[in-house]
Write an enzyme that holds these catalytic residues in place. Structure first.
Site, PDB file in Angstrom:
ATOM      1  N   THR A  65       0.826  -1.200   0.000  1.00 28.86           N
ATOM      2  CA  THR A  65       0.000   0.000   0.000  1.00 28.86           C
ATOM      3  C   THR A  65       0.864   1.255   0.000  1.00 28.86           C
ATOM      4  O   THR A  65       0.612   2.203  -0.750  1.00 28.86           O
ATOM      5  CB  THR A  65      -0.924  -0.003   1.236  1.00 28.86           C
ATOM      6  OG1 THR A  65      -1.830  -1.087   1.113  1.00 28.86           O
ATOM      7  CG2 THR A  65      -1.697   1.296   1.345  1.00 28.86           C
ATOM      8  N   ASN A 100      -5.967  -9.011  -7.943  1.00 32.11           N
ATOM      9  CA  ASN A 100      -5.915  -9.709  -6.653  1.00 32.11           C
ATOM     10  C   ASN A 100      -7.230 -10.394  -6.303  1.00 32.11           C
ATOM     11  O   ASN A 100      -7.246 -11.314  -5.503  1.00 32.11           O
ATOM     12  CB  ASN A 100      -5.546  -8.722  -5.555  1.00 32.11           C
ATOM     13  CG  ASN A 100      -6.472  -7.520  -5.536  1.00 32.11           C
ATOM     14  OD1 ASN A 100      -6.616  -6.816  -6.531  1.00 32.11           O
ATOM     15  ND2 ASN A 100      -7.125  -7.295  -4.415  1.00 32.11           N
ATOM     16  N   CYS A 117     -13.466  -3.942   2.030  1.00 28.59           N
ATOM     17  CA  CYS A 117     -14.081  -4.136   3.333  1.00 28.59           C
ATOM     18  C   CYS A 117     -14.063  -2.803   4.058  1.00 28.59           C
ATOM     19  O   CYS A 117     -13.041  -2.151   4.119  1.00 28.59           O
ATOM     20  CB  CYS A 117     -13.268  -5.164   4.110  1.00 28.59           C
ATOM     21  SG  CYS A 117     -14.068  -5.721   5.587  1.00 28.59           S
TER      22      CYS A 117
END
Lengths: 392, 368
Positions: A70, A155, A331
């Protein structure tokens, strides 16, 4: 008995990587210090950098260690955007694929909200693969484009992107290309030099390094600004004391992963195909998303949507049967959101809510897959009944 | 039993989950996500829907060693609670969203989903008792009268009641519950209670309504029809309300004025003296029962020992019940005393002793 089918979320460190981490963490020494302990740490750091460079067919000076994939994606997006725009103020466009990871899309939209960037999303087909004609049309505005970013492999659904074609377009129009390769490293051969990319993201805990370490590979001639100030570490692109133990373990795990990549890919492919065929037998109306096996997908994962089921019901029921899977990647506060990847592929929102991703790692076995297949028929039936109750 | 513990992140549901575990049940904790954009809800610690609440609930589940999940019930919540809240206000009634949430979300969608996934019951942190009776479980008041929540539970059905556990039913005070939490090292033991409507984080109900229903200016009238002020939308007023009328001039007699009625047809609000709010008859619709209603209204004459309650923490009033319109309409005549400021849209809950018999939504209240 627990069966872990979520290696794409995070896979355990390999014994060698863990041992390297523990051994290194016992040493004092800041790699920036000039005394003996500092020199020792610096030597480990640079040897690790050389190992990483060798594994990914890059030069050591092109390897910037970060704390995560990230962070590497943020450095790529923001750093290259600012670097390119300081050369030419007209370069404010970011061309990114619609199926990038949130750690890539979110900084792009952050730049749009805070730094005057303009985000162009490149569309994908129903298998999640870039539409090359549409992408080529986006290069009509190449002169104002700061950066293009296209992932190596998705992914969530595992789709491989057309690497060579994208790189050729970028080179022809003089637009730097970034590739997030977090899912690919360890499963596919990855050569930075041959990829045509100007920057490439790698994440350690996807291939057997401990959590907390990643890297951004960047060509030396690429204009890029640092996001942090306070030290000249990592070519001045990443201030802060370098995490030598994690980096040493990262290099050890990467060397293992790349030297055994072909065997691992074969192992994962055979398990994945067993899984896909088994899920289709167990729940005939389950839909495999992304390309069919053997046609441009990652060896180690498969995402299905289960009609009439909610992902959270499936996840709970499998979890209580000892099988750990994921509803995808997005999420928010534990609430599964319909995946932006599936939506970009044209999947409707209701189907997208019934998604479950199974991902395999080097320690996965046929028993793990078979445990899933044994549990799945009754799990899917229950989840479908529960889905009916909340629809009423 | 396999029990799903609904965990809001507050101390009550935490202790309820702990007691279900200690009773030997196989317990799984679930936090209901009622919005897909949690940051829109309050950031503090008093609500039931913030991110902090979800993580507080998760930490309690960790401590109890039970699995924990967040389930997305935002669609049901939006459709059955928030939309109903707006529609009821727009129609000139005063809804109780907590009650609608119990009716449609907790004891319908969540309960049915739990059952479909293999649970035998759900446990919640309500202060009420589900006691065995000759004809199945009965809903009774909590011995803790100040906290008793049987009023907001009356709306669930008989079948639902048979699949619910209220582990806090026997607790006599909130302090006891907090002590039980502290004794078990649950981090939420000192967490403040929640009071307001969870989907209106700043507590400004009138602002929430104005943003969604739009400003609709109209007159405020006295009982004789003379205009005494203006309002920005009659829907935002509730019968019995005194504050926020912003009437420039005092009444002729100098006494405070209250909202007597709101009229959606001509968008007017009528205000007047307190005594005009007094009622002794209540008419309810959409009656639902936690017992077979036939014996109550059977050949043995009118039921005795009946009381009604019209507010969550209101007083109960002795009453005589009659059914009209083939059971569609329930009329309560108060037999001792009167009520003041009863708004349409609230629930009228029927008690016999400590037992809840049923409830209906108030359509009309009057004095005769």
């Amino acid at each position: 008995m627990s069966h872990y089918l979520d290696h794409a979320a995070s896979t355990a460190p390999t014994p060698a990587a863990l041992a390297a981490y523990v051994e290194e963490a016992g040493h004092a020494g800041n790699a920036s210090s000039l005394h003996a302990a500092g020199r020792r740490a610096r030597r480990v750091l640079e040897e690790s950098r050389e190992t990483v460079a060798a594994c990914l067919d890059a030069r050591p000076s092109e390897v910037i260690f970060t704390s995560s994939g990230t962070e590497a994606n943020n450095l790529a997006l923001k750093g290259i955007f600012w670097g390119r725009r300081s050369q030419d103020a007209a370069r404010r466009r970011l061309l990114v694929s619609a199926v990038e990871h949130h750690s890539l899309l979110d900084p792009a939209f952050w730049l749009a909200g805070h730094a005057g960037a303009e985000v162009a999303l490149a569309e994908v087909d129903q298998n999640g693969r870039l539409e090359l004609a549409a992408l080529a049309a986006e290069f009509g505005e190449a002169s104002s484009t700061a950066l293009a970013s296209v992932m190596w492999a998705n992914n969530e659904v595992g789709t491989l992107q057309p690497i060579a074609e994208v790189a050729r377009l970028c080179q022809r129009f003089g637009v730097p290309l970034h590739r997030a390769a977090a899912s690919a490293v360890g499963q596919l051969p990855v050569s930075f030099a041959a990829s045509g990319a100007d920057a490439l993201t790698v994440s350690g805990h996807k291939f057997g390094a401990p959590l907390g370490v990643g890297a951004l590979l960047t060509r030396r001639d690429l204009p890029i600004e640092s996001l942090t100030q306070g030290g000249s570490q990592e070519r001045g692109l990443r201030a802060g004391t370098v995490n030598v133990p994690a980096i040493r373990a990262f290099a050890v795990a990467l060397a293992e992963a790349t030297s055994t990549q072909a065997e691992r890919a074969a192992h994962l492919t055979s398990l994945r195909d067993r899984l896909i065929a088994g899920v289709r037998r167990a729940v005939p109306d389950a839909v495999l998303r992304g390309p069919e096996p053997a046609t441009g997908r990652l060896p180690g994962s498969a995402l299905f949507t289960f009609p009439g089921c909610e992902g959270d019901s499936l996840l709970y029921l499998l979890d209580s049967a000892g099988v750990q899977a994921s509803t995808g990647s997005a999420c928010q506060a534990g609430i599964p959101q319909p995946s932006h990847v599936l939506l970009a592929m044209g999947v409707d929102e209701e189907s997208a809510r019934g998604a479950l991703r199974f991902s395999l790692g080097s320690t996965s076995t046929e028993a793990d897959v078979d445990a899933l297949l044994a549990a799945l028929p009754s799990v899917a039936e229950r989840a479908r009944n529960a889905g009916l109750t909340s629809a009423r | 039993m396999r029990v799903l513990a609904a965990m809001s992140g507050g101390v009550d549901s935490a202790v309820a989950a702990a007691l279900a575990v200690e009773a030997g049940h196989e317990v799984v904790g679930v936090h209901m996500a009622l919005t897909r954009n949690p940051q829109l809800f309050r950031a503090g610690s008093r609500g039931c829907c913030s991110l902090e609440d979800a993580s507080d609930a998760r930490r309690v589940a960790d401590r109890l060693g039970i699995p924990f999940y967040v389930w997305d019930l935002s669609e049901t919540f939006q459709d059955t609670v928030v939309e109903d809240f707006l529609a009821e206000y727009a129609a000139g009634r005063t809804p109780n969203p907590c009650l609608r949430c119990n009716e449609h979300v907790k004891f319908r969608t969540l309960l049915d989903k739990a059952q479909a996934l293999g649970f035998d019951a759900i446990a919640t942190g309500h202060y009420a008792q589900a006691l065995p009776g000759p004809d199945g479980p009965e809903l009774h008041r909590s011995p803790n009268h100040a906290k008793d929540q049987s009023y907001v539970l009356a709306v669930m059905g008989r079948d639902e009641l048979s699949r619910v556990l209220f582990p806090l039913g026997g607790f006599a005070s909130k302090d006891e519950v907090r002590a039980a939490a502290a004794q078990r090292d649950l981090a939420v033991s000192a967490k403040p209670d929640s009071y307001d409507i969870c989907f209106i984080p700043d507590g400004d109900t009138r602002g929430f309504l104005r943003d969604r229903l739009g400003a609709r200016p109209g007159p405020i009238l006295d009982p004789e029809g003379r205009q005494v002020g203006e309002h920005e939308g009659a829907y935002a007023y509730t019968v019995g309300q005194r504050k926020g009328l912003a009437l420039g001039r005092p009444a002729v007699d100098g006494r405070p004025r209250y909202v007597l009625s709101t009229n959606m047809r001509d968008n007017s609000v009528v205000v007047g003296a307190e005594e005009l709010l007094t009622v002794n008859h209540l008419q309810g619709r959409r009656a639902s029962w936690l017992t077979d209603p036939a014996p109550i209204f059977g050949a043995d004459g009118p039921p005795s020992g009946i009381a009604v309650q019209v507010r969550a923490h209101g007083r109960e009033m002795s009453a005589e019940l009659t059914l009209e319109d083939q059971g569609e309409t329930l009329v309560s005549r108060l037999t001792s005393g009167t009520l003041r400021g009863v708004a349409a849209g609230q629930s009228m809950v029927i008690y016999q002793g400590t037992r809840v018999l049923g409830q209906a939504t108030i359509a009309r209240a009057w004095r005769q």
